[in-house]
Design an enzyme around this catalytic site. Structure first.
Site, PDB file in Angstrom:
ATOM      1  N   SER A  96      33.135  39.302  42.514  1.00 52.13           N
ATOM      2  CA  SER A  96      33.995  40.355  41.976  1.00 52.13           C
ATOM      3  C   SER A  96      33.544  41.748  42.391  1.00 52.13           C
ATOM      4  O   SER A  96      34.005  42.730  41.823  1.00 52.13           O
ATOM      5  CB  SER A  96      34.043  40.264  40.440  1.00 52.13           C
ATOM      6  OG  SER A  96      32.749  40.426  39.902  1.00 52.13           O
ATOM      7  N   LYS A 106      34.904  42.350  30.952  1.00 47.54           N
ATOM      8  CA  LYS A 106      34.731  43.508  31.831  1.00 47.54           C
ATOM      9  C   LYS A 106      35.482  44.716  31.293  1.00 47.54           C
ATOM     10  O   LYS A 106      35.002  45.860  31.374  1.00 47.54           O
ATOM     11  CB  LYS A 106      35.199  43.167  33.236  1.00 47.54           C
ATOM     12  CG  LYS A 106      34.340  42.104  33.912  1.00 47.54           C
ATOM     13  CD  LYS A 106      34.904  41.702  35.261  1.00 47.54           C
ATOM     14  CE  LYS A 106      34.027  40.639  35.931  1.00 47.54           C
ATOM     15  NZ  LYS A 106      34.555  40.212  37.238  1.00 47.54           N
TER      16      LYS A 106
END
Length: 794
Positions: free
Chosen positions: A675, A718
């Protein structure tokens, strides 16, 4: 020529008389009696010689050894039965050299052994060695009187030492005869020493055998004596049939228990075996423990479920703030139970970082359903027997912790929490995760087989809940049997509500402040959340609240203050300087610095990514303890930027003139995951073009070599991390649109969520550009032209 001396001869059957030895002899043969009488009438001197074979009744000269002992008759005595008892004393060794007559007794001619001149020092050493060996022999042989040692040690003549000691030894006649025939005193002492050593070894072995046999006999006699005593006491007290009454009580318990057919049959078989055993035997103890375990398990006992969905919903809301999906799943289960008579229990796995309330949520589920609660920690479990139990092959075997916990619950349908299911280990003792496959499979756990019971036990009515920090440590087959419910963490608003509703009242009570007016302001709690903790859960927040409550309690006791208001200023005074800055982001826009988002076992975290350009030869340097996936993302980002150098206004040959250093700070922490692609690309473009990156923009997503942004996982965690760090915008892959609803509404309102499909879109939002439209219009035009050219070529 002088004539040799002569004397009557007395043949000896099973004895040898040595010089200086006084021995009583029983004489019964006519020829032997005649020899004794002839010697007694003469000078009382007689020759004593052993027969070669003791069974010979009428020996001939060839049947008698040639070496014997010259002895003196001390006292003859005729007994009433016609035999003669005679006491003789050996004088010296003689050798028979002739036979004068054989009737009415043996008369022989003899000669004495000559005296040999040998080394006195060597003889003295031999005597000392022989005496020491004889002392060891006397200590082992209890048949030799201890005062014999004092007699032997006073003798100095080496000839007499050997002849005296041999009389106390248990030797074969052949060995004694050989010693008698040895002329040299030195050789005689050496031979005697060897024989004593052999005898000592035999005596030592005999002593070990006697000691072992004695211990065994003492143990057996002790047990027999104690058993007899116990039986006598029981008889006096009228309790002789106590064992029989115990067996009868067991049979009654089996009949009342309502066991399944196979379990009841097994129990009655064990009772029949017990009747034929001694109540004190180890086998009886094992069988009795087995029966006690079977009868203690809840085979049919269960609690009545509370199926009122509204009541259960109220209980869950009282105990936990938020966690809507978890509560919804539990309420669905209750609704199904209200409609279905015997539904199969689901296996729910709560996955989330520490401190988000996984274990306490399981307790709330049990309270909402009115079920009993049991917990089994799987952290560090590496023995399969912890799950399936030990086989009944030794004393001390017991069922596994699954059945032990059910016994403790006392019901067939508790809420069973398998805590830390991702922390199990595997070694030579087995694989406990494989043993759990049967437990957590709704199609199989209705007939769970424990090794100790060796019976099928129904686990289908148990509501299994499991907890884990991450699914990475759970084997795939085990993961497939569970329904995952993720707990990402709490927003700042949720933490504030949890602190006010649960943490502060709990710690006030724990520190004895319930009766005092102690209040925490919202500002103080927000300060604790923002500056004193950085976590997905509330465990650290609870510790800080507890620390403040303890300090307040100290003031209450010391100063008697009853009205305390904990403000932001008091928090700083009591807890010191905050360990975390007000924001994790940067104070200003920087070139070559981008803010990424990462997911860890402790929740979401921001990940600052730095890129710097140095003169060099095209070397790519990666630091910050990056994993293989992040290293490949960095290489893909460099390749993409090189392919787009012209469009980005970068010199095409830049790569051969500079070195690129990619660094992710906090180097002690390992980092990996798919990511960080767009983060590294953004920082790299910024460093090469000199355009700063916006400090309030966080991003997450992987890239391809064509610039496409790929989806990622852990979006909710996140997003929470970005909100905690004060970010105003989050760039996320367009394909993660389905996950946006998982992000709390308060976060969606506070942070702008921008979906991106290509790196160009990422750069549009992340870079500080005076005219973004003009910059990216050029990029889009070039990209369209290239796509059209590729179509024409095909």
């Amino acid at each position: 020529m002088s004539r040799m001396p002569s004397a009557p001869l007395l043949p000896l059957r099973d004895i040898i008389v040595f010089p200086h030895q006084v021995v009583p002899l029983f004489v019964g043969r006519d020829r032997s009696i005649a020899a004794v009488e002839a010697a007694d009438e003469a000078n009382r001197t007689i020759v004593l010689a052993a027969q070669r074979r003791a069974k010979t009744n009428e020996p001939r000269p060839d049947d008698i050894h040639a070496v014997g002992t010259l002895a003196t008759i001390i006292q003859p005595l005729r007994l009433p039965d016609g035999t003669v008892k005679v006491l003789v004393e050996g004088k010296e060794r003689v050798r028979i050299i002739g036979w004068s007559s054989e009737e009415p007794h043996f008369e022989v001619e003899y000669e004495t052994f000559p005296e040999l001149d040998e080394d006195p020092v060597e003889l003295a050493a031999l005597i000392r060695s022989v005496e020491n060996t004889f002392e060891a022999y006397v200590k082992l042989n209890k048949r030799v009187p201890p005062d014999t040692l004092s007699v032997v040690t006073t003798i100095e003549d080496p000839v007499r030492v050997a002849d005296t000691i041999v009389g106390y030894l248990t030797l074969k006649l052949s060995d004694k005869q050989r010693l008698l025939e040895t002329e040299s005193p030195r050789e005689r002492l050496e031979r005697l020493h060897e024989l004593m050593q052999s005898e000592i070894e035999i005596l030592q072995v005999e002593k070990k055998i006697r000691t072992r046999v004695k211990k065994q006999m003492e143990k057996t006699q002790k047990e027999y004596y104690l058993n007899e005593q116990m039986q006598a006491i029981q008889k006096e007290l009228g309790e002789r049939d106590e064992f029989k009454s115990d067996l009868q009580e067991l049979e009654e318990r089996i009949a009342r228990k309502g066991l399944p057919e196979d379990a009841e049959t097994r129990c009655r078989q064990e009772v029949r075996k017990l009747r034929s055993m001694s109540p004190m035997s180890a086998e009886a103890t094992v069988a009795r423990n087995y029966l006690d375990w079977i009868l203690a398990l809840p085979w049919t006992e269960s609690t009545q479920d509370s199926l009122d969905v509204s009541v259960a919903e109220r209980v869950l809301d009282e105990d936990h703030h938020g966690l809507e999906k978890v509560k919804e799943r539990i309420l669905e289960h209750l609704a199904v139970q209200a409609l279905v008579e015997a539904p199969r229990g689901p296996i729910l796995c709560l996955v989330g970082p520490p401190g988000v309330g996984k274990t306490s949520l399981a307790k709330s589920v049990a309270r909402a359903m009115s079920r009993r609660f049991v917990r089994m920690s799987l952290g560090g479990v590496r023995d399969e027997a912890e799950i399936r139990g030990h086989r009944r092959t030794y004393i001390g075997a017991m069922p596994g912790k699954i059945l032990q916990s059910l016994k403790r619950a006392g019901a067939q349908n508790p809420v069973f929490l398998l805590d830390e299911i991702d922390k199990m280990s595997t070694d030579f003792r087995g694989d406990p995760s494989s043993a759990l496959l049967e437990v957590l499979d709704p199609e199989q756990n209705s007939a769970f087989a424990d090794h100790y019971l060796d019976l099928d036990y129904d686990l289908s009515r148990v509501l299994f809940l499991a907890t884990a920090n991450t699914t990475a440590g759970i084997p795939e087959p085990l993961l497939d049997r569970m329904e995952l419910i993720r707990l990402a963490g709490y927003t700042e608003t949720e933490k504030l509500d949890i602190a006010k509703r649960y943490l502060v009242p709990k710690q006030r009570e724990a520190t004895g402040l319930s009766g005092w007016d102690v209040r925490f302001t919202d500002g103080a709690l927000r300060l604790l959340i923002r500056r004193y903790t950085r976590e997905a859960g509330v465990r650290g927040l609870e510790r800080q609240v507890a620390s403040l409550c303890r300090k307040v309690a100290r003031d209450v006791v010391k100063k008697g203050q009853g009205n305390v208001r904990v403000t932001e200023r008091r928090v700083g005074e009591r807890l010191g300087k905050p360990p975390y800055p007000e924001r994790a982001g940067e104070k200003q826009d920087e070139i070559g610095l981008a803010v990424g988002l990462a997911w860890t076992q402790s929740g979401g975290e921001i990940l600052l990514t730095e890129v710097t350009i140095m003169p060099g030869r095209g070397k790519l340097i990666l630091t910050g303890k990056l994993g293989d996936v992040m290293r490949e993302s960095a290489q893909a980002a460099v390749s993409y930027v090189r392919s787009r150098a012209d469009l980005l206004g970068i010199e095409r040959s830049f790569y051969s003139k500079v070195d690129i250093h990619v660094h992710v700070p906090d180097g002690a922490m390992p980092k990996d995951g798919p990511s960080a692609g767009i983060t590294i690309t953004t920082a790299l473009v910024s460093a090469l073009t000199g355009i700063p990156v916006r400090r309030d923009v966080a991003m997450t997503g992987e890239i391809t070599l064509r610039g496409r942004v790929l989806p990622i996982g852990g979006l909710k965690e996140k997003a929470l991390a970005a909100h905690r760090a004060g970010m105003s915008k989050i760039l996320l892959p367009e394909e993660n649109l389905r996950d946006i609803d998982d992000i709390p509404k308060t976060i969606r309102q506070a942070v702008e969520l921008v979906r991106v499909h290509h790196v160009d879109e990422v750069l549009r939002h992340a870079l500080v550009l005076e005219d973004p439209d003009a910059f990216f219009l050029r990029l889009q035009g070039e990209r369209a032209a290239r796509a059209h050219l590729s179509t024409l070529q095909h």
